[in-house]
Design an enzyme around this catalytic site. Sequence first.
Site, PDB file in Angstrom:
ATOM      1  N   TRP A  11      -9.462   9.311  -1.272  1.00 19.22           N
ATOM      2  CA  TRP A  11     -10.129   7.840  -0.384  1.00 19.22           C
ATOM      3  C   TRP A  11     -11.349   7.387  -0.419  1.00 19.22           C
ATOM      4  O   TRP A  11     -11.776   6.243   0.198  1.00 19.22           O
ATOM      5  CB  TRP A  11      -9.958   8.823   1.156  1.00 19.22           C
ATOM      6  CG  TRP A  11      -8.344   9.436   1.549  1.00 19.22           C
ATOM      7  CD1 TRP A  11      -7.446  10.038   1.646  1.00 19.22           C
ATOM      8  CD2 TRP A  11      -7.491   8.284   2.034  1.00 19.22           C
ATOM      9  NE1 TRP A  11      -6.682   9.655   2.380  1.00 19.22           N
ATOM     10  CE2 TRP A  11      -6.365   8.455   2.449  1.00 19.22           C
ATOM     11  CE3 TRP A  11      -7.818   6.565   2.198  1.00 19.22           C
ATOM     12  CZ2 TRP A  11      -5.343   7.369   3.525  1.00 19.22           C
ATOM     13  CZ3 TRP A  11      -7.167   5.470   3.066  1.00 19.22           C
ATOM     14  CH2 TRP A  11      -5.683   6.320   3.270  1.00 19.22           C
ATOM     15  N   GLN A  70       3.850   7.489   2.452  1.00 18.29           N
ATOM     16  CA  GLN A  70       3.049   6.242   3.713  1.00 18.29           C
ATOM     17  C   GLN A  70       2.376   4.948   2.584  1.00 18.29           C
ATOM     18  O   GLN A  70       2.756   5.121   1.425  1.00 18.29           O
ATOM     19  CB  GLN A  70       2.225   6.861   3.580  1.00 18.29           C
ATOM     20  CG  GLN A  70       1.757   8.484   4.542  1.00 18.29           C
ATOM     21  CD  GLN A  70       2.008   7.658   5.792  1.00 18.29           C
ATOM     22  OE1 GLN A  70       1.056   7.587   6.509  1.00 18.29           O
ATOM     23  NE2 GLN A  70       3.500   8.124   6.377  1.00 18.29           N
ATOM     24  N   ARG A 104      -0.698  16.222  13.264  1.00 18.43           N
ATOM     25  CA  ARG A 104      -0.101  14.637  12.749  1.00 18.43           C
ATOM     26  C   ARG A 104       0.426  15.718  11.824  1.00 18.43           C
ATOM     27  O   ARG A 104      -0.231  17.153  11.137  1.00 18.43           O
ATOM     28  CB  ARG A 104      -0.579  14.451  12.439  1.00 18.43           C
ATOM     29  CG  ARG A 104      -1.870  13.696  10.975  1.00 18.43           C
ATOM     30  CD  ARG A 104      -2.957  13.012  11.355  1.00 18.43           C
ATOM     31  NE  ARG A 104      -3.766  13.183  10.191  1.00 18.43           N
ATOM     32  CZ  ARG A 104      -5.231  13.013  10.251  1.00 18.43           C
ATOM     33  NH1 ARG A 104      -5.117  12.358  11.782  1.00 18.43           N
ATOM     34  NH2 ARG A 104      -6.095  13.643   9.442  1.00 18.43           N
ATOM     35  N   PHE A 133       3.236   8.079  10.724  1.00 14.90           N
ATOM     36  CA  PHE A 133       2.134   8.152   9.891  1.00 14.90           C
ATOM     37  C   PHE A 133       3.084   9.821   8.832  1.00 14.90           C
ATOM     38  O   PHE A 133       4.536  10.486   9.155  1.00 14.90           O
ATOM     39  CB  PHE A 133       1.823   9.381  10.833  1.00 14.90           C
ATOM     40  CG  PHE A 133      -0.030   8.401  11.101  1.00 14.90           C
ATOM     41  CD1 PHE A 133      -0.126   7.345  10.626  1.00 14.90           C
ATOM     42  CD2 PHE A 133      -1.569   9.415  10.877  1.00 14.90           C
ATOM     43  CE1 PHE A 133      -1.171   6.734  11.008  1.00 14.90           C
ATOM     44  CE2 PHE A 133      -2.447   8.462  11.787  1.00 14.90           C
ATOM     45  CZ  PHE A 133      -2.670   7.254  10.991  1.00 14.90           C
ATOM     46  N   ASP A 141       0.252   9.293   1.139  1.00 12.70           N
ATOM     47  CA  ASP A 141       0.787  10.304   0.812  1.00 12.70           C
ATOM     48  C   ASP A 141       2.237  10.046   0.830  1.00 12.70           C
ATOM     49  O   ASP A 141       3.368   9.985   1.448  1.00 12.70           O
ATOM     50  CB  ASP A 141       0.303  11.095   2.443  1.00 12.70           C
ATOM     51  CG  ASP A 141      -0.666  11.203   3.086  1.00 12.70           C
ATOM     52  OD1 ASP A 141      -1.489  10.709   2.136  1.00 12.70           O
ATOM     53  OD2 ASP A 141      -1.026  11.176   3.754  1.00 12.70           O
ATOM     54  N   GLU A 168      -5.293  18.352   6.290  1.00 13.57           N
ATOM     55  CA  GLU A 168      -4.518  17.259   6.549  1.00 13.57           C
ATOM     56  C   GLU A 168      -3.052  17.598   5.056  1.00 13.57           C
ATOM     57  O   GLU A 168      -2.695  18.155   4.694  1.00 13.57           O
ATOM     58  CB  GLU A 168      -4.610  15.739   5.599  1.00 13.57           C
ATOM     59  CG  GLU A 168      -5.539  15.068   6.699  1.00 13.57           C
ATOM     60  CD  GLU A 168      -5.821  13.629   6.492  1.00 13.57           C
ATOM     61  OE1 GLU A 168      -5.716  12.278   7.091  1.00 13.57           O
ATOM     62  OE2 GLU A 168      -6.157  13.263   5.270  1.00 13.57           O
ATOM     63  N   TRP A 179       0.870  -1.287  -0.244  1.00 14.62           N
ATOM     64  CA  TRP A 179       0.230  -0.069   0.534  1.00 14.62           C
ATOM     65  C   TRP A 179       1.298   0.967   0.295  1.00 14.62           C
ATOM     66  O   TRP A 179       2.333   1.586   0.614  1.00 14.62           O
ATOM     67  CB  TRP A 179      -1.110   0.370   1.120  1.00 14.62           C
ATOM     68  CG  TRP A 179      -1.398   1.801   1.575  1.00 14.62           C
ATOM     69  CD1 TRP A 179      -0.809   2.386   2.508  1.00 14.62           C
ATOM     70  CD2 TRP A 179      -2.499   1.872   1.056  1.00 14.62           C
ATOM     71  NE1 TRP A 179      -1.499   2.900   1.975  1.00 14.62           N
ATOM     72  CE2 TRP A 179      -3.050   3.169   1.156  1.00 14.62           C
ATOM     73  CE3 TRP A 179      -3.953   0.938   0.401  1.00 14.62           C
ATOM     74  CZ2 TRP A 179      -3.889   3.777   0.827  1.00 14.62           C
ATOM     75  CZ3 TRP A 179      -5.161   1.760  -0.480  1.00 14.62           C
ATOM     76  CH2 TRP A 179      -5.276   3.254   0.250  1.00 14.62           C
TER      77      TRP A 179
END
Length: 442
Positions: A277, A36, A137, A76, A20, A190, A17
């Site tokens: 998403w 990520q 984050r 993250f 970002d 984000e 997977w």
Amino acid sequence: MSEKFRPQVHFSPRRGWMNDPNGMVRVDGIWHLFFQHDPDSTRHGPMHWGHATSTDLVHWSEAPTALYPDKLGTCFSGSALETDAGGIELFYTAHSRTEAGEDHQVQCLVHADRGLDVFTPDPTNPVLPNPGYTAFRDPKVIWHAPTRRWIMLVTEGQRVGFYGSDDRRTWRHLSSFGEQHGRHSPGPWECPDLVPLQAPGGETFWVLIVGLNPGGYAPGSGTQYFVGQFDGTTFRNANPPATELWLDYGRDYYAAQTFFERGGTWAPTAIAWASNWLYAHQTDTEAFRGVMSLPRQLRLVETDAGLRVAASVPSGVLEAAFSTPQDGVWHRNMAVDLRPGEALQLTLFGEERPHFVIARHSAGRASIRTIRASRPGMDGFEHDYAIDIGWPATGALDVSLHVDRGLVELSAGHGLVWITNLFFPTHPEADMELTVREGADA
């Protein structure tokens, strides 16, 4: 190429997977792209930092996984930098859960060797504890030369917090921005980023970039931006608070980040995750899930509505990506010359229904309609919507298409408008058909 929809000039991981982009930095002529990553699954799981390198932003070599979960949590999103002394540092969010099952997020520092092969956590981690936010984050650390200090941008729910430091270990809160500005949704803002760009008149403005999920321009994920001034403490929006600006109007351009380069001569260069998403876990690939966009250099242009960000793929990147013929991989520039009331249909992959319709409505106004059919097993994948654009006062509308095994990035108006969309066609190698018809809804 072992998979039908494996891109050839956009980065994708060998397996597992990816979402970002993280820690983007250029060191000694090498572009480093972290991301990520769950190397053990094609679904979002315990986050690691994957790592890839390139000398031309097209041909990527995937390196061993860089960051692994530890006692502070999973890894993250975050950023990377080079210090004056030549040290390389990575900042990321350690994500864990409280005994009550709630998210807990803190900011951590990792030291890397100059080759970015060895990664050592700082013993003082976390360098920025959580002051009480559920979503806290995605640290982006930049150098602010006028105040000679480091600035860290951090998601604080639906706003961005600015923190300052002299040593990159001790941080203090300076200000926050976002309430009552731009678009908001149930999700947090984000992956913030902040880059200085020079306006045509010579003045420097700062562009603040934030990901929004859900609530993008089109359904699902999107990336908005603000043009303003940053004095090392506070960001001030140059536009009315309700103004909404978008780096991309498509469905698949999210969490854009720019590369850090100490003393670099390149214009700020961004890469984004080319997915959404809403259906990211359902894309039709096997060994991997996740693709990155092509790199885009950002610049400010003056428009009738004020300063706006335009973007272009660097010319050297285009040559490296598209000069060698490959099935389903091509680039085309077009000068679209339409009379008011005419529309140009762009039909890709040998299909019957057009994927884009460029329509000129009047002497100065036009639109680009983007169409995508539903796909079994992919929630919310279908769409049909239009973006209003201006028509050049003289001449034709410039349009560029970058196509890579079903991933399409379209730009128009000298890079003021971008539309990035994933497709999963039966014949990704098939060419494009152009048809001019009467009527704005053709």
